[in-house]
Enzyme design. Structure first.
Site, mmCIF file in Angstrom:
data_model
loop_
_atom_site.group_PDB
_atom_site.id
_atom_site.type_symbol
_atom_site.label_atom_id
_atom_site.label_comp_id
_atom_site.label_asym_id
_atom_site.label_seq_id
_atom_site.Cartn_x
_atom_site.Cartn_y
_atom_site.Cartn_z
ATOM 1 N N GLY A 1 0.759 -1.243 -0.053
ATOM 2 C CA GLY A 1 -0.003 0.218 0.046
ATOM 3 C C GLY A 1 0.889 1.281 -0.015
ATOM 4 N N PHE A 2 0.352 2.466 0.049
ATOM 5 C CA PHE A 2 0.995 3.917 0.125
ATOM 6 C C PHE A 2 1.755 3.723 1.244
ATOM 7 C CE2 PHE A 2 0.094 8.062 2.070
ATOM 8 C CZ PHE A 2 1.238 8.636 1.691
ATOM 9 N N ILE A 3 1.404 3.769 2.424
ATOM 10 C CA ILE A 3 2.488 3.766 3.578
ATOM 11 C C ILE A 3 3.230 2.658 3.849
ATOM 12 C CG2 ILE A 3 2.632 4.409 5.996
ATOM 13 C CD1 ILE A 3 -0.179 5.972 6.056
ATOM 14 N N GLY B 1 -3.789 -1.834 -2.434
ATOM 15 C CA GLY B 1 -2.162 -1.536 -2.675
ATOM 16 C C GLY B 1 -2.027 -2.085 -4.092
ATOM 17 N N ALA C 1 -1.036 0.296 13.196
ATOM 18 C CA ALA C 1 -1.419 1.551 12.498
ATOM 19 C C ALA C 1 -2.803 1.757 12.778
ATOM 20 C CB ALA C 1 -1.153 1.484 11.223
ATOM 21 N N TYR D 1 -15.508 2.501 10.106
ATOM 22 C CA TYR D 1 -14.206 2.548 10.224
ATOM 23 C C TYR D 1 -13.406 2.853 11.570
ATOM 24 C CZ TYR D 1 -9.480 3.923 8.578
ATOM 25 O OH TYR D 1 -7.995 4.207 8.519
ATOM 26 N N LYS E 1 -11.345 0.406 13.932
ATOM 27 C CA LYS E 1 -10.283 0.547 14.412
ATOM 28 C C LYS E 1 -10.060 0.965 15.815
ATOM 29 C CE LYS E 1 -7.409 0.928 10.886
ATOM 30 N NZ LYS E 1 -6.003 0.630 10.456
HETATM 31 P P1 NAD Z 1 -3.497 1.676 1.604
HETATM 32 O O1 NAD Z 1 -4.816 1.220 1.131
HETATM 33 O O2 NAD Z 1 -2.664 2.016 0.560
HETATM 34 O O3 NAD Z 1 -3.045 0.455 2.583
HETATM 35 C C1 NAD Z 1 -3.575 -0.630 2.922
HETATM 36 C C2 NAD Z 1 -2.924 -1.810 2.127
HETATM 37 O O4 NAD Z 1 -3.645 -3.016 2.820
HETATM 38 C C3 NAD Z 1 -3.078 -2.053 0.633
HETATM 39 O O5 NAD Z 1 -2.058 -2.411 0.325
HETATM 40 C C4 NAD Z 1 -4.178 -3.250 0.753
HETATM 41 O O6 NAD Z 1 -4.022 -3.735 -0.207
HETATM 42 C C5 NAD Z 1 -3.719 -4.238 1.850
HETATM 43 N N1 NAD Z 1 -4.903 -4.726 2.439
HETATM 44 C C6 NAD Z 1 -6.190 -4.449 2.516
HETATM 45 N N2 NAD Z 1 -6.963 -5.539 3.043
HETATM 46 C C7 NAD Z 1 -6.115 -6.620 3.114
HETATM 47 C C8 NAD Z 1 -5.968 -7.892 3.618
HETATM 48 N N3 NAD Z 1 -7.432 -8.444 3.820
HETATM 49 N N4 NAD Z 1 -5.003 -8.726 3.644
HETATM 50 C C9 NAD Z 1 -3.875 -8.114 3.197
HETATM 51 N N5 NAD Z 1 -3.711 -6.685 2.891
HETATM 52 C C10 NAD Z 1 -4.800 -6.019 2.784
HETATM 53 O O7 NAD Z 1 -3.678 2.933 2.712
HETATM 54 P P2 NAD Z 1 -2.618 3.481 3.565
HETATM 55 O O8 NAD Z 1 -3.005 4.855 3.600
HETATM 56 O O9 NAD Z 1 -1.394 3.061 3.155
HETATM 57 O O10 NAD Z 1 -2.779 2.862 4.951
HETATM 58 C C11 NAD Z 1 -2.138 2.180 5.765
HETATM 59 C C12 NAD Z 1 -2.664 2.054 7.048
HETATM 60 O O11 NAD Z 1 -2.464 3.403 7.961
HETATM 61 C C13 NAD Z 1 -4.026 1.567 7.587
HETATM 62 O O12 NAD Z 1 -3.996 0.601 8.414
HETATM 63 C C14 NAD Z 1 -4.715 2.806 7.821
HETATM 64 O O13 NAD Z 1 -5.898 2.811 8.405
HETATM 65 C C15 NAD Z 1 -3.818 3.703 8.346
HETATM 66 N N6 NAD Z 1 -3.885 4.954 8.035
HETATM 67 C C16 NAD Z 1 -3.776 5.618 7.058
HETATM 68 C C17 NAD Z 1 -3.831 7.156 6.951
HETATM 69 C C18 NAD Z 1 -3.432 8.039 5.882
HETATM 70 O O14 NAD Z 1 -3.878 9.268 5.679
HETATM 71 N N7 NAD Z 1 -3.086 7.400 4.594
HETATM 72 C C19 NAD Z 1 -4.340 7.882 8.165
HETATM 73 C C20 NAD Z 1 -4.659 7.080 9.154
HETATM 74 C C21 NAD Z 1 -4.540 5.769 9.463
#
Ligand code: NAD
Length: 345
Positions: free
Chosen positions: A11-13, A37, A118, A150, A154
């Site tokens: 994914g992104f982060i 992702g 996270a 959501y 969490k």
């Molecule tokens: P993202 O959607 O890019 O990353 C989430 C990843 O989880 C993706 O690669 C997705 O394919 C994978 N995924 C989803 N369901 C899955 C499963 N059942 N099994 C395996 N992989 C699975 O989003 P992100 O922004 O990178 O978020 C990463 C984390 O950070 C998350 O837990 C999110 O709640 C948290 N977060 C992000 C933000 C933000 O602003 N980006 C803010 C608060 C919290």
């Protein structure tokens, strides 16, 4: 060399975190189902000997167990993320975020593996007390409004993580991420900055949901990843919750204006009522500002990038892709001025 599992690592982060871990000399194992992702996010890492990718879900208990058994540390990032996505797939949101996280935490406790969870600033819900401090109350809307699923999913993860810590000595750290942005974030699931940047570069209307007076605080992903790495290196962080973000506050309307200016775009800024953007009765928070005193005090974390630089980095990363998709070079004015002028006034 530590062996580190990153759930959601494509994914992104997660992909930025994998880069940083490899940079530190760790061996990295990613488990990702590629639901949001993308394989392109980690394509540049796949020929590295210390990088391993497994396509699969955190709902697959035996698969997850085989990975957790062989790692020393877990970063649990896999989740259904993004307001739009959550409204579209409410069952997946609850099942993956609750049952999937239960699998991760249960196995981490069973095999005594430290884990960073996270979490999210959505946890605070529509509380009006600002800035948000870790022990503040959460205020949610009714269960008939699916956007709250959501935050609640969490929140259950956090309760469960702390319960495993208290009852079974799980070494867990909870990082409540506020809006995180940067290269590789996609606008497809409602993430505001990449969406604005793409709209501006394409010359399409920049669509601001609601009246645009709601404010947010954006942290660059490089700062957020640095914070996560600082936390896992500090034993005193175990069993605790930390806000991770950048307190610099901006209204969404101002953000749209900044994107328009830095891209040099002619796009109009168009307000779209929430009812049309999401669903009738959609509720949003007016503000979401982190108090980062706790993490600053424990590990000395301070965000290094300011909003203007953060936006400029996204513009630079999106320009080529947008050019390819529209088949035209994006105009010279569309180059981020702040990058040319030495970003971050
Ligand atoms: P993202 O959607 O890019 O990353 C989430 C990843 O989880 C993706 O690669 C997705 O394919 C994978 N995924 C989803 N369901 C899955 C499963 N059942 N099994 C395996 N992989 C699975 O989003 P992100 O922004 O990178 O978020 C990463 C984390 O950070 C998350 O837990 C999110 O709640 C948290 N977060 C992000 C933000 C933000 O602003 N980006 C803010 C608060 C919290």
């Amino acid at each position: 060399m530590r062996k580190v599992l990153v759930t959601g690592g494509a994914g992104f982060i997660g992909s930025h975190l994998c880069e940083a871990l490899l940079q530190r000399g760790d061996e990295v194992f990613v488990l990702d189902d590629l639901s949001t992702g993308q394989i392109e996010n980690i394509a540049h890492l796949r020929n590295r000997k210390a990088f391993h990718f497994t396509l699969g879900s955190i709902l697959d208990f035996p698969l997850l167990e085989s990975l957790i058994k062989k790692t020393d540390l877990i970063f649990h990032l896999a989740a259904v993320v993004g307001v739009q996505k959550i409204i579209e797939v409410p069952v997946d949101t609850i099942e993956i975020n609750v049952l999937g996280s239960h699998n991760v935490l249960n196995l981490a406790a069973r095999y005594r593996k430290p884990c960073l969870l996270a979490s999210t600033s959505e946890i605070y819900g529509k509380s009006t007390k600002h800035p948000f401090t870790e022990d503040d109350d959460a205020v949610y809307g009714p269960t008939t409004k699916s956007r709250w699923s959501y935050a609640c999913s969490k929140a259950i993860d956090e309760f469960l993580a702390l319960a495993y810590h208290n009852a079974q000595d799980l070494q867990v750290i909870i990082a409540r991420l506020f809006n995180t942005t940067g290269p590789r974030q996609t606008g497809r699931y409602g993430m505001v900055l990449p969406r604005f940047v793409d709209q501006a570069l394409r010359g399409e209307p920049i669509t601001v949901f609601g009246n645009g007076h709601q404010t947010r605080c954006f942290a660059d992903v490089s700062d957020v990843v640095r914070a996560l790495l600082l936390l896992v290196d500090r034993p005193a962080a175990i069993g605790q919750v930390f806000n991770v973000g950048n307190p610099e506050e901006v209204s969404i309307l101002e953000l749209a204006r900044l994107v328009k200016k830095l891209t040099g775009s002619d796009s109009e800024i168009r307000l779209i009522p929430y009812d049309q953007a999401y669903q009738p009765g959609f509720e949003d928070m007016d503000r979401r500002v982190p108090n980062i005193g706790k993490i600053s005090e424990l590990v000395g974390f301070k965000p290094s990038l300011r909003l203007r630089e953060i936006v400029a980095r996204i513009i630079e990363s999106r320009r080529e892709q947008v050019e390819e998709s529209v088949g035209l070079p994006v105009t010279a004015e569309a180059q981020p001025h702040s990058l040319r002028a030495g970003a971050g006034e």
